[in-house]
Write an enzyme that holds these catalytic residues in place. Structure first.
Site, PDB file in Angstrom:
ATOM      1  N   SER A   1       1.019   1.306   4.144  1.00 57.02           N
ATOM      2  CA  SER A   1       0.558   1.475   5.524  1.00 57.02           C
ATOM      3  C   SER A   1       1.547   0.812   6.462  1.00 57.02           C
ATOM      4  O   SER A   1       1.948  -0.334   6.246  1.00 57.02           O
ATOM      5  CB  SER A   1      -0.835   0.841   5.677  1.00 57.02           C
TER       6      SER A   1
ATOM      7  N   VAL B   1      -5.413  -1.721   2.210  1.00 55.77           N
ATOM      8  CA  VAL B   1      -3.996  -1.717   2.587  1.00 55.77           C
ATOM      9  C   VAL B   1      -3.844  -1.634   4.107  1.00 55.77           C
ATOM     10  O   VAL B   1      -2.999  -2.314   4.706  1.00 55.77           O
ATOM     11  CB  VAL B   1      -3.257  -0.562   1.862  1.00 55.77           C
TER      12      VAL B   1
ATOM     13  N   GLY C   1       3.276  -4.166   7.862  1.00 56.12           N
ATOM     14  CA  GLY C   1       3.054  -3.102   6.889  1.00 56.12           C
ATOM     15  C   GLY C   1       2.447  -3.706   5.634  1.00 56.12           C
ATOM     16  O   GLY C   1       2.368  -4.929   5.498  1.00 56.12           O
ATOM     17  N   LYS C   2       1.991  -2.900   4.725  1.00 51.15           N
ATOM     18  CA  LYS C   2       1.491  -3.396   3.438  1.00 51.15           C
ATOM     19  C   LYS C   2       1.390  -2.232   2.476  1.00 51.15           C
ATOM     20  O   LYS C   2       1.205  -1.086   2.901  1.00 51.15           O
ATOM     21  CB  LYS C   2       0.111  -4.039   3.608  1.00 51.15           C
ATOM     22  N   GLY C   3       1.493  -2.522   1.180  1.00 52.50           N
ATOM     23  CA  GLY C   3       1.382  -1.471   0.190  1.00 52.50           C
ATOM     24  C   GLY C   3       0.666  -1.962  -1.039  1.00 52.50           C
ATOM     25  O   GLY C   3       0.411  -3.162  -1.192  1.00 52.50           O
TER      26      GLY C   3
END
Ligand code: NAD
Length: 418
Positions: free
Chosen positions: A60, A84, A105-107
């Site tokens: 994201s 996420v 962001g993040k995953g």
């Protein structure tokens, strides 16, 4: 842990709570509550027995107004699209409160890494890196470690990217091993900012950190380093836990010995000189001076918060308290110092790593720790100044006030694009 709270809804509620104290219009605020874009993909990976398994994975990109998207990659069975999204949003406000030039962001991959061999994990990680390649970049989106990922996975992602791009670009990802372009001090950075936040909080509240009793929930990277550094300040780490349970010792643990025990046996439970073993819930409601939740989201919900007895909570984990828990604790004597400041050491030293990668000039650990201390203490001062200057009900809302204003200002300053 509570099953009910949706972390993305918690994030949106935290932003709404701060909105009343921020000079920002409703439409801009609405923009700041939703991710800009997200990748959802299915990785088909060959297993050791020649079968093919499919893994769901996400990235994201929440907001890039202040710089490239930045945030970790988590391997956990509980990873979901909403988790996420929430984690990527928290990164936006985390990078803003410590004022480093990044967005959020993040995953994550839906996986229990314990069920797979090292070779399988490498193929799964490289497959995800291949999917991520069009979206990431040293000035676009820079991943990092999170729960169940570390230097090894970051090195694989860097190598996959560099091989496919036929270049060397270590700043594409942070949290790497030092020989692969990692920064001195990165492994300790999250626990270090947790310790620094606790130290500043006790000073602000006129309490002694020396001799203070401490309980730490979660004994992974963030939790165990926080315990070690608090012990070095002569705090008394009386209780620690991991996913198997909690241990208690009245006179306090030596965190390094407990970590060695966990390395040997897989858990803090069974540590020989513990006085007692109990559940994680019991740890969270202990009558201690300082509680450090350092596991996962939603550790303390509204019901559990009624029984929390700690004087101070410093959040090493992301989102360990639900908004209901915040409401309960705002009415109590417990001060909560929020995740977006307390665990920001990880992303701050990731920022230093990226700066060093781009300059191809590496700093000493002493310099890293000094710069980190300056950033966290400056952010802490700004937080308490905002808390005192506004009627914000708690430190979390004050932190969001600072962070949202910075992101909204950056958005306003960039003008309109059709
Ligand atoms: P980790 O995988 O190294 O450790 C997690 C620990 O939590 C493990 O000891 C695990 O056994 C324990 N745990 C899991 N479920 C638990 C439960 N129900 N009760 C008690 N313990 C439980 O992960 P980490 O990197 O230390 O991350 C922990 C938290 O800190 C996460 O919320 C993460 O997003 C946050 N965080 C980590 C970093 C970093 O640099 N590592 C940076 C910022 C935030």
């Amino acid at each position: 842990m509570s099953e009910q709270a949706n972390p993305f809804e918690s994030l949106q509620e935290q932003i709404d709570d701060a909105a009343a104290y921020v000079d920002v219009s409703e439409d801009v605020l609405n923009r700041l509550k939703h991710p800009e874009r997200g990748l959802e993909t299915n990785l088909s990976v060959e297993m050791d027995d020649d079968s093919v398994e499919v893994f769901k994975a996400f990235r994201s990109q929440f907001n890039g107004d202040r710089g490239p998207y930045k945030g970790g990659i988590r391997y956990h069975p509980g990873v979901s699209r909403d988790e996420v999204k929430a984690l990527s949003g928290w990164m936006v406000y985390k990078t803003a409160i410590v004022d480093i030039p990044y967005g959020g962001g993040k995953g994550g991959i839906v996986i229990d890494p314990d069920d797979y061999s090292d070779g399988e994990l490498e193929r799964i990680t490289r497959s995800f890196a291949e999917e991520l390649r069009p979206f990431v970049g040293v000035d676009k989106d820079i991943p990092a470690p999170d729960v169940n990922t570390g230097q090894r996975e970051m090195n694989w992602i860097k190598d996959t990217y560099e091989t496919l791009e036929n270049t060397t670009e270590p700043g594409i990802i942070t949290g790497k091993a030092p020989d692969s372009g990692g920064s001195a001090g990165r492994v300790e950075a999250t626990g270090r900012s947790t310790m620094l936040t606790a130290r500043e909080a006790f000073d602000y509240l006129d309490k002694e950190i020396e001799g203070a009793s401490v309980a730490v929930q979660g004994y992974g990277n963030a939790g165990w380093i926080a315990a070690k550094l608090l012990h070095e300040l002569d705090a008394n780490v009386v209780a620690v836990s991991d996913s198997s349970g909690a241990v208690y010792k009245d006179g306090g643990f030596n965190p390094v010995d407990v970590k060695n025990h966990k390395n040997e046996t897989g858990s803090v439970v069974g540590y020989p000189s513990a006085d007692e073993e109990f559940s994680n819930e019991d740890l969270l409601t202990l009558d201690v001076d300082l509680l450090v939740p350092a596991a996962l989201e939603n550790a303390i919900d509204g019901d559990l918060a009624q029984n929390v007895q700690a004087d101070v909570i410093v959040e090493a984990a992301n989102g360990p308290l639900t908004p209901d828990a915040d409401d309960v604790l705002a009415e109590s004597d417990t001060y909560v110092f929020p995740d977006i400041l307390a665990n920001a050491g990880g992303v701050t030293v990731s920022y230093f790593e990226w700066v060093q990668n781009r300059q191809r000039f590496y700093w000493t650990e002493e310099r890293v720790n000094e710069e980190l201390e300056r950033i966290i203490t400056d952010a802490f001062d700004k937080l308490v100044e905002t808390y005192e200057d506004t009627d914000a009900p708690n430190m979390r809302t004050a932190a969001y006030v600072v962070a949202i204003q910075r992101v909204a200002d950056a958005y306003a300053e960039s003008g309109n694009w059709p």
